[in-house]
Design a protein around this motif. Structure first.
Motif, PDB file in Angstrom:
ATOM      1  N   PHE A 110       1.284  -1.042  -0.035  1.00  0.00           N
ATOM      2  CA  PHE A 110       0.151  -0.004   0.244  1.00  0.00           C
ATOM      3  C   PHE A 110       0.765   1.752   0.041  1.00  0.00           C
ATOM      4  O   PHE A 110       1.889   1.088   0.989  1.00  0.00           O
ATOM      5  N   SER A 111       0.527   2.077  -1.165  1.00  0.00           N
ATOM      6  CA  SER A 111       1.319   3.856  -1.014  1.00  0.00           C
ATOM      7  C   SER A 111       0.194   4.720  -0.308  1.00  0.00           C
ATOM      8  O   SER A 111       1.199   5.256   0.667  1.00  0.00           O
ATOM      9  N   ALA A 112      -0.564   4.931  -0.854  1.00  0.00           N
ATOM     10  CA  ALA A 112      -1.470   6.269   0.117  1.00  0.00           C
ATOM     11  C   ALA A 112      -2.918   6.240  -0.288  1.00  0.00           C
ATOM     12  O   ALA A 112      -3.430   5.117  -1.139  1.00  0.00           O
ATOM     13  N   ILE A 113      -3.336   6.667   0.978  1.00  0.00           N
ATOM     14  CA  ILE A 113      -4.857   6.852  -0.402  1.00  0.00           C
ATOM     15  C   ILE A 113      -5.095   8.588  -0.627  1.00  0.00           C
ATOM     16  O   ILE A 113      -5.237   9.267  -0.080  1.00  0.00           O
ATOM     17  N   GLU A 114      -5.531   8.503  -1.896  1.00  0.00           N
ATOM     18  CA  GLU A 114      -5.415   9.934  -2.021  1.00  0.00           C
ATOM     19  C   GLU A 114      -7.455  10.824  -2.016  1.00  0.00           C
ATOM     20  O   GLU A 114      -8.104   9.665  -1.854  1.00  0.00           O
ATOM     21  N   SER A 115      -7.620  11.319  -1.546  1.00  0.00           N
ATOM     22  CA  SER A 115      -8.871  11.768  -0.735  1.00  0.00           C
ATOM     23  C   SER A 115      -9.863  11.780  -0.069  1.00  0.00           C
ATOM     24  O   SER A 115     -10.748  11.459  -0.372  1.00  0.00           O
ATOM     25  N   ALA A 116      -8.885  11.172   1.091  1.00  0.00           N
ATOM     26  CA  ALA A 116      -8.895  10.313   1.736  1.00  0.00           C
ATOM     27  C   ALA A 116     -10.640  10.845   2.759  1.00  0.00           C
ATOM     28  O   ALA A 116      -9.992  11.551   2.845  1.00  0.00           O
ATOM     29  N   GLN A 117     -11.546  10.088   3.420  1.00  0.00           N
ATOM     30  CA  GLN A 117     -12.744  10.922   4.307  1.00  0.00           C
ATOM     31  C   GLN A 117     -12.633   8.959   5.365  1.00  0.00           C
ATOM     32  O   GLN A 117     -11.982   8.450   5.129  1.00  0.00           O
ATOM     33  N   PRO A 118     -13.063   9.922   6.897  1.00  0.00           N
ATOM     34  CA  PRO A 118     -12.606   9.099   7.852  1.00  0.00           C
ATOM     35  C   PRO A 118     -14.135   8.060   7.694  1.00  0.00           C
ATOM     36  O   PRO A 118     -14.178   7.316   9.175  1.00  0.00           O
ATOM     37  N   ASP A 119     -14.634   7.610   7.065  1.00  0.00           N
ATOM     38  CA  ASP A 119     -16.282   6.687   7.106  1.00  0.00           C
ATOM     39  C   ASP A 119     -16.123   6.113   6.240  1.00  0.00           C
ATOM     40  O   ASP A 119     -16.291   6.544   4.949  1.00  0.00           O
ATOM     41  N   ILE A 120     -16.917   5.177   6.744  1.00  0.00           N
ATOM     42  CA  ILE A 120     -17.733   4.136   5.724  1.00  0.00           C
ATOM     43  C   ILE A 120     -19.031   4.200   6.018  1.00  0.00           C
ATOM     44  O   ILE A 120     -19.646   3.624   6.873  1.00  0.00           O
ATOM     45  N   THR A 121     -19.471   3.873   5.262  1.00  0.00           N
ATOM     46  CA  THR A 121     -21.533   2.990   5.084  1.00  0.00           C
ATOM     47  C   THR A 121     -21.754   2.287   4.304  1.00  0.00           C
ATOM     48  O   THR A 121     -21.528   1.860   3.397  1.00  0.00           O
TER      49      THR A 121
END
Length: 518
Positions: free
Chosen positions: A195-206
Motif C-alpha cells: 500500500f502506498s497512499a489514499i488520495e481524497s481520503a475520508q474517515p468513514d464508510i457507510t
C-alpha cells in the motif's frame, strides 16, 4: 466474488502469440489470452474469528493494463463460477503484447500515468457507500493487484477487512469511522502490491443492504484500505430509520494495526434502539443573576432530547423569582422579577415529559449590592465525583462537553482529568479556541478572573499561554514560567458577559479557576 478473501491468487497467463511493437504495424486483429485463476483456501485473521474460503462468481471481471496501455483490457470469467479455480478470457491489441502487464480485481480503472511512475493508482474513490452482502462483502471494493511475469500472475490483496455480525433488528445502515484512520478514498499501490497512499481520503464508510434492513444475526465483511496505522478509537453508528435520522452509536478502543489481507473481527456490537422519549437536563444551576427584574434571559445547552421534540416538554416555574419560562432547541428562555430583599434568593424551572419525573434548574438571584465569589477547584471532592462518576469517556479520545456549577467545559477529543500528588487538574492536549478545547462561564458583572495552571513540559517554553477571550478579543499571559510541579497563578480583568478560557499554545494543566466581582 462470493464469500471472502485469501492471501494471494495464482494466475497463469498463456499468450497465443507476441509481436514486436517497434517493427510490426498496428492491425485490427487481437490476441486472445486465457487466465487460469486458482485461490488458496483461507485468509489470515486477527481479533479472533475463522478464515473463510473464496469462490469465483459468474460475472467476475479483471482489468489488465500494459505499461503503454491507455485503456484497460477486461477479462471475464468463462468457467468455474462457484469454484476456487476459474478461467478468465479476454483480448489484447497485438501492439501491446510485449508490455509488462498488471492486473486489478475488480475491473476498475487505473490512471495510466501512475504505472510509468511505479504506482497502481485506482482512478475512482472506493469505500464511501458499500452494499452489504451476507457472509461476504461488496466486490466493488475488495481490490486485488497483480503483475505478469514469465506468463504467471500472482494476485495480492490490496485491502484489510472488518468482520461484523449484526445483533439487533431494524438496522437500515451502519457507519464505520475512526479517530485517526481513513476508511475510504482513491487507493494507490506500489507495483509490488504494497500500500502506498489514499488520495481524497475520508474517515468513514457507510454499509447498507441493497434493500430493507440488515438480517439480525447475519455476518458481513467490509473492505478497508490500509496504511500501516493503528485504528485506535473505532465508532460504529447504526441507523434505525430509512431517513437516517434515528441513530445509536458505540465507540471502542481497537489498538490493531491494519495490514493487507487480514480480517479483523469486530464481533457483535451491543447496539440497540430504544424508542422511548428521553429528556436530559444538562444544566441544573444558574448562579448570581442580577437583582434587577429582567426578561429574555437564556440558558444555552440546558437540555437535550431523544425521540421527542420541544413540544413534548412540560415547563413549569416558581412564579415568584422566575415569572416566565419556555424551551426551544436546547435553550431555556425565562424572565425574573426584581429582588427587593436584603439577601439572595432562589427560584426554579422544571422540565419534564409526560409520565416522568421533572428535572429542576435552580436559579439563584443576588441581593442588591452583593459581591460574587466563584471558585471552581478541580481538587474539590464534588468535582472529583463529577468526573469519576459521570464522565467516564474522558481520557478515551472522545468528544466531551458538560456544564457543572456554571462552568461549561468542551473537550474535543483531548480533555483529560488527572491527579498530580493529591491535586487534580483538567488538561486539553492542544491549542484551544472559541470553538474547541475551552472552559466558559457567564460573568454577571465586571471582576477579576484568576487561573492556576502549569505547563506539561519544559518550564521555559513560553509558547503555551493562558488566554481569556471576551467578544472575540484575546488577552494572554505567559503560563510557561512554571513547571507541572509548580503551577503559575495568572489574573485577568473581565467585563460582564461571556468569558472563555483556553490555551493559545499547546497543552496546559488547569488546577483552579476563580471569579470575583468588583
Amino acid at each position: 466474488m462470493k464469500r471472502i478473501f485469501t492471501i494471494s491468487l495464482a494466475v497463469c497467463a498463456l499468450f497465443a502469440t507476441a509481436c514486436n511493437k517497434e517493427s510490426a504495424p498496428k492491425t485490427d486483429s487481437s490476441i486472445k489470452m486465457t487466465l487460469n485463476v486458482s485461490a488458496p483456501a483461507d485468509t489470515r485473521t486477527e481479533l479472533g474469528g475463522d478464515g473463510v474460503s473464496i469462490v469465483w462468481q459468474s460475472g467476475d471481471a479483471i482489468a489488465v493494463f500494459g505499461e503503454q496501455t491507455s485503456a484497460p483490457y477486461t477479462f471475464t470469467l468463462t468457467s468455474g463460477a462457484g469454484e476456487s479455480t476459474a478461467v478468465f478470457e479476454g483480448e489484447i491489441d497485438p501492439l501491446d503484447a510485449s508490455d509488462t502487464f498488471y492486473a486489478v480485481y475488480p475491473a476498475v480503472g487505473v490512471r495510466p500515468a501512475s504505472l510509468a511512475s511505479g504506482k497502481i493508482e485506482i482512478d475512482k474513490n472506493l469505500g464511501a457507500v458499500q452494499t452489504a452482502v451476507k457472509d461476504s462483502y461488496d466486490p466493488n471494493f475488495a481490490v486485488l493487484t497483480g503483475v505478469v511475469s514469465d506468463s504467471q500472475i500472482t494476485f495480492r490483496h490490496g485491502m484489510a477487512y472488518f468482520k461484523l455480525t449484526v445483533g439487533t433488528d431494524g438496522v437500515y445502515s451502519i457507519k464505520l469511522s475512526s479517530s485517526n484512520t481513513r476508511f475510504q478514498g482513491r487507493p494507490v499501490f506500489n507495483l509490488d502490491g504494497s500500500f502506498s497512499a489514499i488520495e481524497s481520503a475520508q474517515p468513514d464508510i457507510t454499509l447498507k443492504p441493497s434493500s430493507g434492513t440488515f438480517e439480525n444475526g447475519a455476518t458481513y465483511y467490509i473492505p478497508v484500505p490500509v496504511k500501516d496505522s493503528n485504528v485506535n478509537t473505532l465508532t460504529l453508528e447504526y441507523t434505525f430509520d430509512e431517513e437516517g435520522t434515528i441513530k445509536e452509536s458505540l465507540s471502542t478502543e481497537k489498538k490493531a494495526k491494519l495490514s493487507i489481507g487480514t480480517v479483523y473481527n469486530l464481533g457483535t456490537p451491543n447496539i440497540t434502539y430504544d424508542p422511548n422519549p428521553v429528556l436530559n437536563v444538562t444544566t441544573t444551576t444558574v448562579n448570581a443573576i442580577a437583582p434587577e427584574a429582567a426578561s429574555g434571559l437564556t440558558i444555552e445547552n440546558a437540555y437535550t432530547t431523544k425521540n421527542c421534540t420541544d413540544g413534548d416538554i412540560q415547563v413549569s416555574f416558581d412564579g415568584t423569582v422566575v415569572t416566565e419560562a419556555s424551551v426551544a432547541d436546547g435553550t431555556v428562555t425565562y424572565s425574573i422579577s426584581e429582588n427587593t430583599t436584603e439577601a439572595s434568593r432562589e427560584g426554579w424551572i422544571k422540565l419534564g415529559l409526560s409520565g416522568a419525573e421533572a428535572s429542576t434548574i435552580t436559579v439563584s438571584q443576588r441581593a442588591p449590592g452583593a459581591s460574587i465569589d466563584w471558585v471552581w477547584d478541580f481538587s474539590d471532592p464534588e468535582w472529583v465525583a463529577v468526573f469519576e462518576e459521570t464522565f467516564e469517556k474522558i481520557n478515551t479520545n472522545e468528544n466531551v462537553s458538560f456544564d457543572h456549577n456554571g462552568l461549561y467545559i468542551v473537550g474535543n477529543n483531548t480533555l483529560k482529568y488527572n491527579v498530580s500528588g493529591s491535586t487534580y487538574y483538567i488538561q486539553w492536549g492542544g491549542k484551544g479556541s472559541t470553538k474547541e478545547r475551552y472552559a466558559k462561564f457567564e460573568a454577571p458583572a465586571a471582576g477579576t478572573l484568576t487561573v492556576t495552571a502549569s505547563n506539561t513540559g519544559d518550564s521555559e517554553d513560553l509558547t503555551r499561554m493562558v488566554t481569556v477571550n471576551q467578544n472575540n478579543t484575546e488577552t494572554s499571559l505567559p503560563g510557561g514560567t512554571a513547571s507541572a510541579a509548580e503551577p503559575s497563578v495568572v489574573s485577568f480583568n473581565v467585563e460582564a458577559g461571556e468569558v472563555l478560557i483556553y490555551s493559545t499554545g499547546n497543552a496546559l494543566r488547569f488546577y483552579k479557576i476563580e471569579y470575583h466581582s468588583n
